[in-house]
Design a protein around this motif. Sequence first.
Motif, PDB file in Angstrom:
ATOM      1  N   SER A 113       0.822  -1.205   0.000  1.00 49.14           N
ATOM      2  CA  SER A 113       0.000   0.000   0.000  1.00 49.14           C
ATOM      3  C   SER A 113       0.859   1.258   0.000  1.00 49.14           C
ATOM      4  N   ASN A 114       1.858   1.301   0.842  1.00 46.77           N
ATOM      5  CA  ASN A 114       2.658   2.515   0.980  1.00 46.77           C
ATOM      6  C   ASN A 114       3.612   2.724  -0.192  1.00 46.77           C
ATOM      7  N   ILE A 115       4.240   1.658  -0.674  1.00 45.73           N
ATOM      8  CA  ILE A 115       5.162   1.812  -1.804  1.00 45.73           C
ATOM      9  C   ILE A 115       4.409   2.208  -3.070  1.00 45.73           C
ATOM     10  N   LEU A 116       3.310   1.512  -3.354  1.00 41.60           N
ATOM     11  CA  LEU A 116       2.531   1.847  -4.550  1.00 41.60           C
ATOM     12  C   LEU A 116       1.902   3.232  -4.437  1.00 41.60           C
ATOM     13  N   ALA A 117       1.377   3.558  -3.266  1.00 37.24           N
ATOM     14  CA  ALA A 117       0.738   4.868  -3.080  1.00 37.24           C
ATOM     15  C   ALA A 117       1.756   5.997  -3.237  1.00 37.24           C
ATOM     16  N   LEU A 118       2.944   5.820  -2.684  1.00 35.18           N
ATOM     17  CA  LEU A 118       3.973   6.855  -2.801  1.00 35.18           C
ATOM     18  C   LEU A 118       4.423   7.012  -4.248  1.00 35.18           C
ATOM     19  N   ALA A 119       4.615   5.890  -4.937  1.00 35.23           N
ATOM     20  CA  ALA A 119       5.040   5.960  -6.341  1.00 35.23           C
ATOM     21  C   ALA A 119       3.984   6.649  -7.202  1.00 35.23           C
TER      22      ALA A 119
END
Length: 316
Positions: free
Chosen positions: A108-114
């Motif tokens: 969730s966090n890696i995809l959302a940040l990207a």
Amino acid sequence: MISYRNEKISNACKMHRKEKKMKKSRRKKKEAWENFLYTIPALILVGMMMYIPFVMSGYYSLTRWNGIAKTPAFIGFENFKTIFTGGSDFLPALWFTVKYTALFMIFSNILALALAVVLTKKFKLANLFRGIFFVPYIMSMTIVGFIWKFIFTSGFKALYQATGWEFWNASWLGDPNLVFYSIVLVGAWQSLGFYIVLYIAGLQAVPTDVIEAAYVDGANKRQTFFKVTLPLLGPSMTTCVFMSLTNGLKVFDIILALTKGGPGKASYSATLQIYNEAFTNNNYGLGSAQAILYFLFVLIVTQVVLKAMSRREVDL
């Protein structure tokens, strides 16, 4: 005569200050009583819905009760012994929840940040894509679960017939080794838009002069992002990590809609296990003991993660 007049004026000033203090004191007391009276309904509701049931759960965890008998049988810590000696399915369900939460947080966090970095760029359809990514978040978790259940069964079957790729023919909800990743995929897809919004807000709050100073000092885009922008996203990252942690630990709706804990008990989360133990098996004592242990586990984990993330924040 003059001294008498001055003394009279001084006494009048003292009386005025005294009256002013008394009025201020009465006003403060009135405000205190008003605040107390206004908060009573909220305190009563919170007590009835949270604190009283919590205390009752603590009592029921020490009993054997099916929810029907008038008097629960007191058995002490037998329910807790049953949990730790493997007499219930709570520990495997807890391990499933831990794995789900960890993978859910990472994805969730890696995809959302990207995606937030991409969507902060200036292009025509940026606002449209922001809305598209946010739509799943406003949908009910149960509805999302049923939608993806249809996709995993009929949708992937149609893709397999069209392409012939064995990837689409896998039993995503029937294979114990794949069902875990299917649930993580659905959970991350549903909540992605919320974290994107938070990261976009954080990226837009980063001072442009700091970024420009980094470029002037010779840093390239990659160095500027990882050495300057990312540390300044500490508050947004703390919020997103904490929210994804809590959402992962309380996963229930998606599993209930997708698999109901199956195949077998391969996708039982801690919350689903507690629900089934209490309301399906009518074992309120053991279910309450599991709920108490899970509450303590969640309390410890969230506090540790929150403190660890707060230490990494960088002040401007």
